[in-house]
Design a protein around this motif. Structure first.
Motif, PDB file in Angstrom:
ATOM      1  N   LEU A 238       2.277 -22.542   3.976  1.00 52.83           N
ATOM      2  CA  LEU A 238       3.313 -22.382   2.952  1.00 52.83           C
ATOM      3  C   LEU A 238       2.760 -22.418   1.531  1.00 52.83           C
ATOM      4  O   LEU A 238       3.373 -21.882   0.622  1.00 52.83           O
ATOM      5  N   VAL A 239       1.612 -23.070   1.348  1.00 54.56           N
ATOM      6  CA  VAL A 239       1.023 -23.135   0.009  1.00 54.56           C
ATOM      7  C   VAL A 239      -0.458 -22.747   0.055  1.00 54.56           C
ATOM      8  O   VAL A 239      -1.101 -22.830   1.099  1.00 54.56           O
ATOM      9  N   ASP A 240      -0.919 -22.307  -1.081  1.00 58.94           N
ATOM     10  CA  ASP A 240      -2.341 -22.032  -1.288  1.00 58.94           C
ATOM     11  C   ASP A 240      -2.903 -23.047  -2.262  1.00 58.94           C
ATOM     12  O   ASP A 240      -2.158 -23.616  -3.061  1.00 58.94           O
ATOM     13  N   ASP A 241      -4.228 -23.272  -2.194  1.00 54.96           N
ATOM     14  CA  ASP A 241      -4.835 -24.113  -3.206  1.00 54.96           C
ATOM     15  C   ASP A 241      -6.088 -23.423  -3.753  1.00 54.96           C
ATOM     16  O   ASP A 241      -6.680 -22.586  -3.095  1.00 54.96           O
TER      17      ASP A 241
ATOM     18  N   VAL B 282       0.963 -37.731  -1.747  1.00 54.97           N
ATOM     19  CA  VAL B 282       1.080 -36.338  -2.195  1.00 54.97           C
ATOM     20  C   VAL B 282       0.048 -35.472  -1.495  1.00 54.97           C
ATOM     21  O   VAL B 282       0.356 -34.401  -0.972  1.00 54.97           O
ATOM     22  N   SER B 283      -1.177 -35.965  -1.441  1.00 60.50           N
ATOM     23  CA  SER B 283      -2.252 -35.179  -0.847  1.00 60.50           C
ATOM     24  C   SER B 283      -1.985 -34.906   0.636  1.00 60.50           C
ATOM     25  O   SER B 283      -2.214 -33.797   1.124  1.00 60.50           O
ATOM     26  N   ARG B 284      -1.513 -35.921   1.327  1.00 59.81           N
ATOM     27  CA  ARG B 284      -1.215 -35.735   2.744  1.00 59.81           C
ATOM     28  C   ARG B 284      -0.157 -34.649   2.947  1.00 59.81           C
ATOM     29  O   ARG B 284      -0.293 -33.775   3.795  1.00 59.81           O
ATOM     30  N   HIS B 285       0.888 -34.708   2.150  1.00 62.45           N
ATOM     31  CA  HIS B 285       1.960 -33.725   2.304  1.00 62.45           C
ATOM     32  C   HIS B 285       1.484 -32.328   1.924  1.00 62.45           C
ATOM     33  O   HIS B 285       1.895 -31.339   2.544  1.00 62.45           O
ATOM     34  N   LEU B 286       0.601 -32.257   0.948  1.00 65.29           N
ATOM     35  CA  LEU B 286       0.070 -30.942   0.579  1.00 65.29           C
ATOM     36  C   LEU B 286      -0.758 -30.361   1.717  1.00 65.29           C
ATOM     37  O   LEU B 286      -0.715 -29.158   1.992  1.00 65.29           O
ATOM     38  N   THR B 287      -1.513 -31.226   2.405  1.00 67.40           N
ATOM     39  CA  THR B 287      -2.292 -30.757   3.553  1.00 67.40           C
ATOM     40  C   THR B 287      -1.376 -30.183   4.627  1.00 67.40           C
ATOM     41  O   THR B 287      -1.661 -29.130   5.217  1.00 67.40           O
ATOM     42  N   ILE B 288      -0.270 -30.862   4.868  1.00 63.97           N
ATOM     43  CA  ILE B 288       0.675 -30.378   5.869  1.00 63.97           C
ATOM     44  C   ILE B 288       1.258 -29.021   5.472  1.00 63.97           C
ATOM     45  O   ILE B 288       1.331 -28.100   6.284  1.00 63.97           O
ATOM     46  N   LEU B 289       1.623 -28.905   4.206  1.00 66.73           N
ATOM     47  CA  LEU B 289       2.185 -27.628   3.738  1.00 66.73           C
ATOM     48  C   LEU B 289       1.152 -26.515   3.826  1.00 66.73           C
ATOM     49  O   LEU B 289       1.467 -25.377   4.170  1.00 66.73           O
TER      50      LEU B 289
END
Lengths: 128, 128
Positions: A57-60, A45-52
């Motif tokens: 496409l996403v903010d954190d 999940v973390s890896r894919h969030l980094t890509i996004l």
DNA sequence: ATCTGATATCTGTATATCCGTATATATGGA
DNA sequence: TCCATATATACGGATATACAGATATCAGAT
């Protein structure tokens, strides 16, 4: 056009599409809730969030122990069109299951985001 | 959602985006004109066209020696949204150059599609 | 300072994708 | 039938991507 390719590459993975649809639905949720809903190991999940995130496409944002992710406010017209498209197309059957799993997690007290992090922000569609 | 991934993968390549924008502009052109405009070897163009076709983004039809490609009439809402997005976003600088090269090829008699295959179908934006 | 829970990153491996080159197929004309 | 042109496919190598598992970082509590 190089940027457009990057955007589409970010969209070319089922897990990442599931994440985006989840964010459309839930608004802003933490990584561990995504693990719960998607049934994927944390690292994945973390890896894919980094890509996004790298694709814009996403903010954190950090909230205590947790990191909450959400869709960006689209900066350029490509992003705006992409996000609009995702909203319109809905995501299909697999995502319907994800939505159900999120709802169950909330009802069974296994959802951190709307359980302990910010219970007041629970979206309409998820409130009992 | 599996189909959506396939669509985005097909869009995740600069050459393929250039081809799609070229089809938006020209309507329907043969493979050899794409070689001319894109400056890519024939095999490369053909390979990318096969990928676009398998993704359901383009149609082809044979006309004598030539095979003419065009954008599909979108079947599902994802495709419709994608094609709309491509039309809206325009493709950027690299594609502007492609458009110029197509125009030059037409004017210099190096364009098969609008030179010998179907000169009567030359699009407004390309007619002198 | 230490411990714990949450998240991010690294490493090795398997698979997918892209490319150039060579070869095959299809069509129309001599 | 043989040739030339247009297009498609097969093969091998280089690069990119996805994954599981292990480890590192970070924030808060004791």
């Amino acid at each position: 056009m190089k940027e457009t390719v990057k955007t589409f590459k970010a969209l070319s993975d089922e897990t990442r599409l599931r994440i985006l649809h989840l964010l459309i639905e839930a608004g802003e949720i933490c990584v561990c809730d995504m693990e719960t809903v998607l049934g994927c190991p944390q690292a994945k999940v973390s890896r894919h969030l980094t890509i996004l995130k790298n694709a814009g496409l996403v903010d954190d944002r950090r909230e205590g122990l947790w990191v909450l992710y959400s869709l960006v406010k689209p900066a350029d017209s490509t992003h705006a069109a992409v996000l609009k498209m995702l909203r319109e197309t809905g995501g299909g059957e697999l995502f319907s299951l994800d939505k159900k799993k999120l709802l169950q997690a909330i009802q069974q007290g296994r959802c951190k985001t709307f359980g302990v992090i910010k219970p007041e922000k629970i979206p309409q569609s998820m409130a009992r």
